[in-house]
Design a protein around this motif. Sequence first.
Motif, PDB file in Angstrom:
ATOM      1  N   ALA A 147       0.813  -1.217   0.000  1.00 25.52           N
ATOM      2  CA  ALA A 147       0.000   0.000   0.000  1.00 25.52           C
ATOM      3  C   ALA A 147       0.841   1.259   0.000  1.00 25.52           C
ATOM      4  CB  ALA A 147      -0.938  -0.008   1.209  1.00 25.52           C
ATOM      5  N   ALA A 148       2.057   1.175   0.548  1.00 23.83           N
ATOM      6  CA  ALA A 148       2.922   2.354   0.598  1.00 23.83           C
ATOM      7  C   ALA A 148       3.436   2.750  -0.781  1.00 23.83           C
ATOM      8  CB  ALA A 148       4.092   2.107   1.545  1.00 23.83           C
ATOM      9  N   GLY A 149       3.440   1.814  -1.740  1.00 22.71           N
ATOM     10  CA  GLY A 149       3.805   2.131  -3.118  1.00 22.71           C
ATOM     11  C   GLY A 149       5.220   2.652  -3.273  1.00 22.71           C
ATOM     12  N   HIS A 150       6.194   1.778  -3.072  1.00 25.69           N
ATOM     13  CA  HIS A 150       7.593   2.197  -3.113  1.00 25.69           C
ATOM     14  C   HIS A 150       8.170   2.299  -4.524  1.00 25.69           C
ATOM     15  CE1 HIS A 150       8.285   2.226   1.217  1.00 25.69           C
ATOM     16  NE2 HIS A 150       7.515   1.169   1.276  1.00 25.69           N
ATOM     17  N   GLY A 151       7.404   1.993  -5.540  1.00 26.01           N
ATOM     18  CA  GLY A 151       7.879   2.177  -6.899  1.00 26.01           C
ATOM     19  C   GLY A 151       8.590   0.963  -7.455  1.00 26.01           C
ATOM     20  N   PRO A 152       9.159   1.114  -8.669  1.00 24.66           N
ATOM     21  CA  PRO A 152       9.776  -0.033  -9.346  1.00 24.66           C
ATOM     22  C   PRO A 152      11.110  -0.418  -8.721  1.00 24.66           C
ATOM     23  CG  PRO A 152      10.133   1.965 -10.605  1.00 24.66           C
ATOM     24  CD  PRO A 152       9.239   2.351  -9.470  1.00 24.66           C
ATOM     25  N   GLY A 153      11.623  -1.531  -9.173  1.00 22.66           N
ATOM     26  CA  GLY A 153      12.923  -1.994  -8.708  1.00 22.66           C
ATOM     27  C   GLY A 153      12.822  -3.332  -8.006  1.00 22.66           C
ATOM     28  N   VAL A 154      13.905  -4.076  -8.036  1.00 18.24           N
ATOM     29  CA  VAL A 154      13.970  -5.397  -7.413  1.00 18.24           C
ATOM     30  C   VAL A 154      13.934  -5.259  -5.896  1.00 18.24           C
ATOM     31  CG1 VAL A 154      15.470  -7.411  -7.061  1.00 18.24           C
ATOM     32  CG2 VAL A 154      15.238  -6.401  -9.343  1.00 18.24           C
ATOM     33  N   GLU A 155      13.170  -6.152  -5.263  1.00 19.10           N
ATOM     34  CA  GLU A 155      13.111  -6.188  -3.804  1.00 19.10           C
ATOM     35  C   GLU A 155      13.633  -7.534  -3.307  1.00 19.10           C
ATOM     36  OE1 GLU A 155       9.530  -3.111  -2.731  1.00 19.10           O
ATOM     37  OE2 GLU A 155       9.026  -5.255  -2.857  1.00 19.10           O
ATOM     38  N   ALA A 156      14.480  -7.480  -2.286  1.00 19.19           N
ATOM     39  CA  ALA A 156      14.941  -8.691  -1.611  1.00 19.19           C
ATOM     40  C   ALA A 156      14.155  -8.832  -0.310  1.00 19.19           C
ATOM     41  CB  ALA A 156      16.430  -8.607  -1.320  1.00 19.19           C
ATOM     42  N   LEU A 157      13.702 -10.035  -0.016  1.00 15.77           N
ATOM     43  CA  LEU A 157      12.919 -10.294   1.190  1.00 15.77           C
ATOM     44  C   LEU A 157      13.750 -11.142   2.143  1.00 15.77           C
ATOM     45  CD1 LEU A 157      10.175 -10.107   2.672  1.00 15.77           C
ATOM     46  CD2 LEU A 157       9.540 -12.235   1.519  1.00 15.77           C
ATOM     47  N   VAL A 158      14.093 -10.561   3.291  1.00 12.44           N
ATOM     48  CA  VAL A 158      14.939 -11.236   4.278  1.00 12.44           C
ATOM     49  C   VAL A 158      14.085 -11.706   5.443  1.00 12.44           C
ATOM     50  CG1 VAL A 158      16.922 -11.036   5.822  1.00 12.44           C
ATOM     51  CG2 VAL A 158      16.897  -9.771   3.650  1.00 12.44           C
ATOM     52  N   THR A 159      14.121 -13.002   5.705  1.00 14.04           N
ATOM     53  CA  THR A 159      13.455 -13.542   6.891  1.00 14.04           C
ATOM     54  C   THR A 159      14.092 -14.881   7.232  1.00 14.04           C
ATOM     55  OG1 THR A 159      11.311 -13.938   7.937  1.00 14.04           O
ATOM     56  CG2 THR A 159      11.571 -14.734   5.675  1.00 14.04           C
ATOM     57  N   SER A 160      13.617 -15.485   8.305  1.00 19.13           N
ATOM     58  CA  SER A 160      14.159 -16.770   8.745  1.00 19.13           C
ATOM     59  C   SER A 160      13.842 -17.855   7.724  1.00 19.13           C
ATOM     60  CB  SER A 160      13.563 -17.142  10.097  1.00 19.13           C
ATOM     61  OG  SER A 160      13.749 -16.098  11.039  1.00 19.13           O
ATOM     62  N   ARG A 161      14.700 -18.834   7.629  1.00 20.29           N
ATOM     63  CA  ARG A 161      14.553 -19.870   6.602  1.00 20.29           C
ATOM     64  C   ARG A 161      13.183 -20.551   6.657  1.00 20.29           C
ATOM     65  NH1 ARG A 161      18.900 -21.715   3.556  1.00 20.29           N
ATOM     66  NH2 ARG A 161      20.839 -20.629   4.028  1.00 20.29           N
ATOM     67  N   ALA A 171       3.411 -12.844  -0.264  1.00 25.33           N
ATOM     68  CA  ALA A 171       3.871 -11.735  -1.105  1.00 25.33           C
ATOM     69  C   ALA A 171       3.365 -11.904  -2.532  1.00 25.33           C
ATOM     70  CB  ALA A 171       5.400 -11.655  -1.077  1.00 25.33           C
ATOM     71  N   ARG A 172       3.503 -13.097  -3.073  1.00 20.94           N
ATOM     72  CA  ARG A 172       3.067 -13.336  -4.451  1.00 20.94           C
ATOM     73  C   ARG A 172       1.553 -13.257  -4.571  1.00 20.94           C
ATOM     74  NH1 ARG A 172       7.545 -18.153  -4.675  1.00 20.94           N
ATOM     75  NH2 ARG A 172       9.355 -16.806  -5.105  1.00 20.94           N
ATOM     76  N   GLY A 173       0.843 -13.679  -3.535  1.00 17.14           N
ATOM     77  CA  GLY A 173      -0.600 -13.537  -3.539  1.00 17.14           C
ATOM     78  C   GLY A 173      -1.042 -12.086  -3.600  1.00 17.14           C
ATOM     79  N   LEU A 174      -0.223 -11.191  -3.072  1.00 16.60           N
ATOM     80  CA  LEU A 174      -0.522  -9.759  -3.081  1.00 16.60           C
ATOM     81  C   LEU A 174       0.029  -9.055  -4.328  1.00 16.60           C
ATOM     82  CD1 LEU A 174       0.240  -9.043   0.682  1.00 16.60           C
ATOM     83  CD2 LEU A 174      -2.011  -8.938  -0.416  1.00 16.60           C
ATOM     84  N   GLY A 175       0.611  -9.828  -5.239  1.00 11.39           N
ATOM     85  CA  GLY A 175       1.136  -9.242  -6.466  1.00 11.39           C
ATOM     86  C   GLY A 175       2.558  -8.746  -6.354  1.00 11.39           C
ATOM     87  N   LEU A 176       3.251  -9.065  -5.272  1.00 14.17           N
ATOM     88  CA  LEU A 176       4.650  -8.691  -5.110  1.00 14.17           C
ATOM     89  C   LEU A 176       5.537  -9.824  -5.628  1.00 14.17           C
ATOM     90  CD1 LEU A 176       4.395  -7.299  -1.449  1.00 14.17           C
ATOM     91  CD2 LEU A 176       4.352  -5.973  -3.579  1.00 14.17           C
ATOM     92  N   ALA A 177       6.771  -9.489  -5.969  1.00 13.35           N
ATOM     93  CA  ALA A 177       7.672 -10.511  -6.500  1.00 13.35           C
ATOM     94  C   ALA A 177       9.070 -10.362  -5.902  1.00 13.35           C
ATOM     95  CB  ALA A 177       7.737 -10.405  -8.025  1.00 13.35           C
ATOM     96  N   PRO A 178       9.184 -10.461  -4.581  1.00  9.27           N
ATOM     97  CA  PRO A 178      10.508 -10.290  -3.960  1.00  9.27           C
ATOM     98  C   PRO A 178      11.401 -11.499  -4.190  1.00  9.27           C
ATOM     99  CG  PRO A 178       8.926 -10.945  -2.307  1.00  9.27           C
ATOM    100  CD  PRO A 178       8.141 -10.748  -3.577  1.00  9.27           C
ATOM    101  N   LEU A 179      12.703 -11.254  -4.129  1.00 11.97           N
ATOM    102  CA  LEU A 179      13.690 -12.323  -4.215  1.00 11.97           C
ATOM    103  C   LEU A 179      14.000 -12.802  -2.801  1.00 11.97           C
ATOM    104  CD1 LEU A 179      16.120 -10.786  -6.863  1.00 11.97           C
ATOM    105  CD2 LEU A 179      14.249 -12.403  -7.247  1.00 11.97           C
ATOM    106  N   PRO A 180      13.943 -14.110  -2.541  1.00 11.15           N
ATOM    107  CA  PRO A 180      14.145 -14.598  -1.179  1.00 11.15           C
ATOM    108  C   PRO A 180      15.600 -14.547  -0.746  1.00 11.15           C
ATOM    109  CG  PRO A 180      13.902 -16.436  -2.687  1.00 11.15           C
ATOM    110  CD  PRO A 180      13.646 -15.196  -3.495  1.00 11.15           C
ATOM    111  N   VAL A 181      15.799 -14.211   0.526  1.00  7.61           N
ATOM    112  CA  VAL A 181      17.123 -14.249   1.153  1.00  7.61           C
ATOM    113  C   VAL A 181      16.953 -14.827   2.554  1.00  7.61           C
ATOM    114  CG1 VAL A 181      19.102 -12.934   1.974  1.00  7.61           C
ATOM    115  CG2 VAL A 181      17.953 -12.247  -0.140  1.00  7.61           C
ATOM    116  N   ALA A 182      17.731 -15.848   2.874  1.00  2.85           N
ATOM    117  CA  ALA A 182      17.646 -16.486   4.189  1.00  2.85           C
ATOM    118  C   ALA A 182      18.487 -15.738   5.209  1.00  2.85           C
ATOM    119  CB  ALA A 182      18.117 -17.927   4.096  1.00  2.85           C
ATOM    120  N   ALA A 183      17.949 -15.619   6.409  1.00  3.85           N
ATOM    121  CA  ALA A 183      18.693 -14.958   7.479  1.00  3.85           C
ATOM    122  C   ALA A 183      19.822 -15.837   8.000  1.00  3.85           C
ATOM    123  CB  ALA A 183      17.743 -14.584   8.616  1.00  3.85           C
ATOM    124  N   GLU A 184      19.513 -17.109   8.276  1.00  2.00           N
ATOM    125  CA  GLU A 184      20.522 -17.991   8.851  1.00  2.00           C
ATOM    126  C   GLU A 184      21.402 -18.609   7.764  1.00  2.00           C
ATOM    127  OE1 GLU A 184      16.466 -19.033  10.824  1.00  2.00           O
ATOM    128  OE2 GLU A 184      17.261 -18.622   8.808  1.00  2.00           O
TER     129      GLU A 184
END
Length: 224
Positions: A147-161, A171-184
């Motif tokens: 909803a905040a509308g951060h604009g174009p560009g690749v997003e990395a999503l960092v969370t626990s494995r 994220a994909r259900g909401l129309g987002l397409a982040p690239l996954p990154v594992a914390a551990e």
Amino acid sequence: MSRGEAGARPPPFLGHDGAITLLAALAVAALSLGMGPLAAALAVRRTARDAPLAPAAEPARILVLGHRLEAGRPSAAFVARLARALDLARAHPGAQVLVLGGATSPGAPAEAEIGRAWLLAHGLPAGRIGVETTSRHTLENLRHHRAAGHGPGVEALVTSRLHLHRALLMARGLGLAPLPVAAEPALPRAPLRLAAEGFMVLWYLTGRWLARALRRRAWLARIG
């Protein structure tokens, strides 16, 4: 935010639709003799095992999902996420870091603000850190970010494995397409957490199927 909005009562954490979909997920688990949660847990484990430590492309934004605080301080899981985001921010100096997470109990600080303080204390400039402080769980994290509308560009999503599979589905259900990154650095041995995540994934998928089958637009607007 207006005074009326500031004083408005937040919607229930679970809500009527959440209770219905939870009961439906429990029914699916029972009728499948446990095979539904098991299949979901195996998918969670595959995603967790294969998750990279860096995004596959140059990120414009690094999203860090919050985690429940411990006596007002970041938990070990949250510190692992923040540390990974800090490493990525140093490797990609053009990327902004966005910490997502509000207060999960009355009077507690927002997870995102505590995360921001941790990043500042570890040398990341304030101008590179954004926060989202109103969400109470993963789905709200991602919905408010969209909803905040951060604009174009690749997003990395960092969370626990073990959290990545569910976070990516949402994220994909909401129309987002982040690239996954594992914390551990590696997959943890945590069978109870794996089982719990498997059920959470089943709950989300059951809710999404039920919302579409019943054509509940309000539900779909919240879960994708």
